[in-house]
Design a protein around this motif. Structure first.
Motif, PDB file in Angstrom:
ATOM      1  N   THR A 145       0.848  -1.193   0.000  1.00 19.46           N
ATOM      2  CA  THR A 145       0.000   0.000   0.000  1.00 19.46           C
ATOM      3  C   THR A 145       0.886   1.245   0.000  1.00 19.46           C
ATOM      4  OG1 THR A 145      -1.388  -1.271   1.531  1.00 19.46           O
ATOM      5  CG2 THR A 145      -1.997   1.030   1.141  1.00 19.46           C
ATOM      6  N   VAL A 146       0.706   2.118  -0.974  1.00 19.45           N
ATOM      7  CA  VAL A 146       1.397   3.413  -0.934  1.00 19.45           C
ATOM      8  C   VAL A 146       0.414   4.554  -0.669  1.00 19.45           C
ATOM      9  CG1 VAL A 146       3.315   2.658  -2.407  1.00 19.45           C
ATOM     10  CG2 VAL A 146       1.316   3.753  -3.448  1.00 19.45           C
ATOM     11  N   ARG A 174       3.574  -0.642 -12.344  1.00 17.19           N
ATOM     12  CA  ARG A 174       3.578  -1.412 -11.084  1.00 17.19           C
ATOM     13  C   ARG A 174       2.502  -0.925 -10.118  1.00 17.19           C
ATOM     14  NH1 ARG A 174       8.566  -0.972  -8.303  1.00 17.19           N
ATOM     15  NH2 ARG A 174       9.744   0.205  -9.831  1.00 17.19           N
ATOM     16  N   ARG A 175       1.727   0.085 -10.527  1.00 18.80           N
ATOM     17  CA  ARG A 175       0.675   0.657  -9.676  1.00 18.80           C
ATOM     18  C   ARG A 175      -0.660  -0.002  -9.956  1.00 18.80           C
ATOM     19  NH1 ARG A 175       2.778   6.065 -10.443  1.00 18.80           N
ATOM     20  NH2 ARG A 175       1.840   5.868 -12.503  1.00 18.80           N
ATOM     21  N   SER A 203       9.960  -3.410  -6.819  1.00 23.56           N
ATOM     22  CA  SER A 203      10.878  -3.956  -7.822  1.00 23.56           C
ATOM     23  C   SER A 203      11.575  -5.174  -7.213  1.00 23.56           C
ATOM     24  CB  SER A 203      11.919  -2.906  -8.198  1.00 23.56           C
ATOM     25  OG  SER A 203      12.724  -2.638  -7.062  1.00 23.56           O
ATOM     26  N   TYR A 210      14.041  -5.850   1.159  1.00 26.31           N
ATOM     27  CA  TYR A 210      13.068  -5.878   2.259  1.00 26.31           C
ATOM     28  C   TYR A 210      12.949  -7.269   2.893  1.00 26.31           C
ATOM     29  CZ  TYR A 210      10.958  -1.337   0.996  1.00 26.31           C
ATOM     30  OH  TYR A 210      10.711  -0.022   0.745  1.00 26.31           O
TER      31      TYR A 210
HETATM   32  C1  LIG Z   1       2.847 -12.851  -2.176  1.00 28.53           C
HETATM   33  C2  LIG Z   1       2.704 -12.517  -0.756  1.00 28.53           C
HETATM   34  C3  LIG Z   1       1.292 -12.280  -0.311  1.00 28.53           C
HETATM   35  C4  LIG Z   1       1.042 -12.112   1.164  1.00 28.53           C
HETATM   36  C5  LIG Z   1       0.142 -10.907   1.483  1.00 28.53           C
HETATM   37  C6  LIG Z   1      -1.173 -11.265   2.131  1.00 28.53           C
HETATM   38  C7  LIG Z   1      -1.865 -10.018   2.636  1.00 28.53           C
HETATM   39  C8  LIG Z   1      -2.173  -9.032   1.527  1.00 28.53           C
HETATM   40  C9  LIG Z   1      -2.999  -7.813   1.908  1.00 28.53           C
HETATM   41  C10 LIG Z   1      -2.122  -6.718   2.386  1.00 28.53           C
HETATM   42  C11 LIG Z   1      -2.848  -5.493   2.780  1.00 28.53           C
HETATM   43  C12 LIG Z   1      -1.969  -4.597   3.607  1.00 28.53           C
HETATM   44  C13 LIG Z   1      -0.759  -4.129   2.829  1.00 28.53           C
HETATM   45  C14 LIG Z   1       0.232  -3.427   3.701  1.00 28.53           C
HETATM   46  O1  LIG Z   1       0.051  -3.197   4.863  1.00 28.53           O
HETATM   47  S1  LIG Z   1       1.718  -2.915   2.964  1.00 28.53           S
HETATM   48  C15 LIG Z   1       2.538  -2.022   4.304  1.00 28.53           C
HETATM   49  C16 LIG Z   1       2.412  -0.506   4.176  1.00 28.53           C
HETATM   50  N1  LIG Z   1       3.106  -0.045   2.997  1.00 28.53           N
HETATM   51  C17 LIG Z   1       4.418   0.157   2.965  1.00 28.53           C
HETATM   52  O2  LIG Z   1       5.121   0.016   3.934  1.00 28.53           O
HETATM   53  C18 LIG Z   1       4.983   0.593   1.613  1.00 28.53           C
HETATM   54  C19 LIG Z   1       6.112   1.608   1.765  1.00 28.53           C
HETATM   55  N2  LIG Z   1       6.585   1.977   0.403  1.00 28.53           N
HETATM   56  C20 LIG Z   1       7.643   1.373  -0.160  1.00 28.53           C
HETATM   57  O3  LIG Z   1       8.322   0.582   0.476  1.00 28.53           O
HETATM   58  C21 LIG Z   1       7.927   1.667  -1.603  1.00 28.53           C
HETATM   59  O4  LIG Z   1       7.239   2.853  -1.991  1.00 28.53           O
HETATM   60  C22 LIG Z   1       7.516   0.530  -2.574  1.00 28.53           C
HETATM   61  C23 LIG Z   1       8.292  -0.758  -2.242  1.00 28.53           C
HETATM   62  C24 LIG Z   1       6.018   0.235  -2.504  1.00 28.53           C
HETATM   63  C25 LIG Z   1       7.837   0.900  -4.014  1.00 28.53           C
HETATM   64  O5  LIG Z   1       9.207   1.095  -4.086  1.00 28.53           O
HETATM   65  P1  LIG Z   1      10.000   0.760  -5.425  1.00 28.53           P
HETATM   66  O6  LIG Z   1      11.343   1.324  -5.224  1.00 28.53           O
HETATM   67  O7  LIG Z   1       9.885  -0.670  -5.805  1.00 28.53           O
HETATM   68  O8  LIG Z   1       9.184   1.566  -6.517  1.00 28.53           O
HETATM   69  P2  LIG Z   1       9.276   3.111  -6.917  1.00 28.53           P
HETATM   70  O9  LIG Z   1       9.476   4.002  -5.752  1.00 28.53           O
HETATM   71  O10 LIG Z   1      10.262   3.201  -8.047  1.00 28.53           O
HETATM   72  O11 LIG Z   1       7.790   3.328  -7.449  1.00 28.53           O
HETATM   73  C26 LIG Z   1       7.245   2.507  -8.471  1.00 28.53           C
HETATM   74  C27 LIG Z   1       6.094   3.247  -9.099  1.00 28.53           C
HETATM   75  O12 LIG Z   1       5.087   3.481  -8.133  1.00 28.53           O
HETATM   76  C28 LIG Z   1       4.836   4.877  -8.028  1.00 28.53           C
HETATM   77  N3  LIG Z   1       4.495   5.275  -6.656  1.00 28.53           N
HETATM   78  C29 LIG Z   1       5.245   5.135  -5.558  1.00 28.53           C
HETATM   79  N4  LIG Z   1       4.579   5.627  -4.481  1.00 28.53           N
HETATM   80  C30 LIG Z   1       3.402   6.114  -4.945  1.00 28.53           C
HETATM   81  C31 LIG Z   1       2.288   6.726  -4.331  1.00 28.53           C
HETATM   82  N5  LIG Z   1       2.245   6.995  -3.018  1.00 28.53           N
HETATM   83  N6  LIG Z   1       1.224   7.032  -5.094  1.00 28.53           N
HETATM   84  C32 LIG Z   1       1.225   6.798  -6.411  1.00 28.53           C
HETATM   85  N7  LIG Z   1       2.265   6.223  -7.063  1.00 28.53           N
HETATM   86  C33 LIG Z   1       3.328   5.881  -6.325  1.00 28.53           C
HETATM   87  C34 LIG Z   1       6.143   5.559  -8.462  1.00 28.53           C
HETATM   88  O13 LIG Z   1       5.896   6.869  -8.897  1.00 28.53           O
HETATM   89  C35 LIG Z   1       6.537   4.634  -9.604  1.00 28.53           C
HETATM   90  O14 LIG Z   1       5.754   4.899 -10.743  1.00 28.53           O
HETATM   91  P3  LIG Z   1       6.460   5.215 -12.133  1.00 28.53           P
HETATM   92  O15 LIG Z   1       7.360   6.390 -11.873  1.00 28.53           O
HETATM   93  O16 LIG Z   1       7.223   3.961 -12.487  1.00 28.53           O
HETATM   94  O17 LIG Z   1       5.328   5.496 -13.074  1.00 28.53           O
END
Ligand SMILES: CCCCCCCCCCCCCC(=O)SCCNC(=O)CCNC(=O)[C@H](O)C(C)(C)COP(=O)(O)OP(=O)(O)OC[C@H]1O[C@@H](n2cnc3c(N)ncnc32)[C@H](O)[C@@H]1OP(=O)(O)O
Length: 229
Positions: A145-146, A174-175, A203, A210
Motif C-alpha cells: 500500500t502506498v 507497477r501501480r 521492484s 526488504y
Molecule cells: C505474495 C505474498 C502475499 C502475502 C500478502 C497477504 C496479505 C495481503 C494484503 C495486504 C494489505 C496490507 C498491505 C500493507 O500493509 S503494505 C505495508 C504498508 N506499505 C508500505 O510500507 C509501503 C512503503 N513503500 C515502499 O516501500 C515503496 O514505496 C515501494 C516498495 C512500494 C515501491 O518502491 P520501489 O522502489 O519498488 O518503486 P518506486 O518508488 O520506483 O515506485 C514505483 C512506481 O510506483 C509509483 N508510486 C510510488 N509511491 C506512490 C504513491 N504513493 N502514489 C502513487 N504512485 C506511487 C512511483 O511513482 C513509480 O511509478 P512510475 O514512476 O514507475 O510510473
C-alpha cells in the motif's frame, strides 16, 4: 478455495484456528462484560498461566509460521483475515460473484468499538486496506500500500452484518488502484465507508532488500516471490 482460506486441514492448523477463536472470544468477553474486579483479576491470571508455555517456545519474526502458504497469500496470523489471530475478525474473503473483485461479510463486535455502538474508524481503514489488497492479489497484482483514502459517509454499526467489497479500478505499470466499500449487507448500494487504495509492486531489487532474511518454515527464501519487474 480462495486467497484467505487456509491451505490444509492439518492438526496444527486446526489447533492454531482453535486458539485464535478462543483469543477472539476472550477479547470480546473482556470488552463487553460487567464482571467485578476480582473476576477480572482471576481471568487475567488464568490467561497469563495458559499462555506462558507458548511464550517459552518463540518463533523468530523473520521465520514464517509452518501453517502459512505464501503461494496462495494465506497468512494465518494476519490481523484481519488470519484464523489464528486474536485481533482478526477474521474476514473470509471470496471472489465477488457480482462481477470481479472480492467480498466478505462480517458482524463486528465490541472489541472494535470507536464511537459508542459504532465501529472505530481506524478499524474500517485497516479492513479496507486488507480487502483492497486481496482484490489486487486476486487480479495477480500483489503490491504494498502506498496510499489509502478513506471516506466515512455514515457510522458502521456493531453487531450488524456488513458487506466489505473491493475491486481493481486501474492498472498502470507497477501501480494498481483498487476501490471498495463497507455497507450494510441488507443495503449494499448505500456505502457507509468508501475507500481507494494504491498498491505498488516492489521492484525485484527492493523486494530482495526488504525480505532477504525472511524464510518459510522449511527454510526457503520468500523474497523472489514478492518482487515484480
Ligand atoms: C505474495 C505474498 C502475499 C502475502 C500478502 C497477504 C496479505 C495481503 C494484503 C495486504 C494489505 C496490507 C498491505 C500493507 O500493509 S503494505 C505495508 C504498508 N506499505 C508500505 O510500507 C509501503 C512503503 N513503500 C515502499 O516501500 C515503496 O514505496 C515501494 C516498495 C512500494 C515501491 O518502491 P520501489 O522502489 O519498488 O518503486 P518506486 O518508488 O520506483 O515506485 C514505483 C512506481 O510506483 C509509483 N508510486 C510510488 N509511491 C506512490 C504513491 N504513493 N502514489 C502513487 N504512485 C506511487 C512511483 O511513482 C513509480 O511509478 P512510475 O514512476 O514507475 O510510473
Amino acid at each position: 478455495m480462495t486467497a484467505t482460506e487456509p491451505a490444509t486441514g492439518t492438526d496444527l492448523l486446526d489447533a492454531v484456528a482453535d486458539l485464535g477463536a478462543a483469543l477472539r472470544q476472550s477479547l470480546e468477553a473482556s470488552t463487553s462484560t460487567t464482571a467485578s474486579a476480582a473476576q477480572l483479576r482471576e481471568a487475567a491470571a488464568g490467561i497469563r498461566a495458559a499462555t506462558a508455555p507458548l511464550a517459552a517456545l518463540p518463533r523468530p519474526y523473520d521465520k514464517l509460521p509452518a501453517v502459512d502458504d505464501m503461494a496462495r497469500a494465506v497468512r494465518v496470523f494476519n490481523p484481519v483475515v488470519g484464523v489464528g489471530s486474536g485481533v482478526a475478525v477474521p474476514l473470509d474473503l471470496r471472489p465477488d460473484p457480482a462481477g470481479g473483485g472480492v467480498v466478505a461479510r462480517a458482524a463486528l463486535g465490541q472489541r472494535y468499538e470507536g464511537p459508542p455502538t459504532f465501529l472505530h474508524g481506524g478499524i474500517s481503514a485497516l479492513l479496507m486496506d486488507q480487502v483492497l489488497g486481496h482484490a489486487a492479489i486476486a487480479a495477480n497484482r500483489w503490491g504494498m500500500t502506498v496510499g489509502l483514502d478513506v471516506r466515512y459517509r455514515r457510522p458502521v454499526p456493531l453487531h450488524v452484518t456488513v458487506r466489505l467489497a473491493g475491486r481493481v479500478a486501474a492498472i498502470d505499470g507497477r501501480r494498481t488502484t483498487v476501490v471498495g466499500t463497507i455497507a450494510a449487507d441488507d443495503a449494499p448500494d448505500v456505502a457507509l465507508v468508501e475507500a481507494t487504495a494504491v498498491f505498488v509492486s516492489p521492484s525485484p531489487e527492493v523486494a530482495a532488500r526488504y525480505f532477504a532474511g525472511v524464510r518459510t518454515a522449511s527454510g526457503e527464501q520468500v523474497s523472489g516471490r514478492v518482487g515484480t519487474g
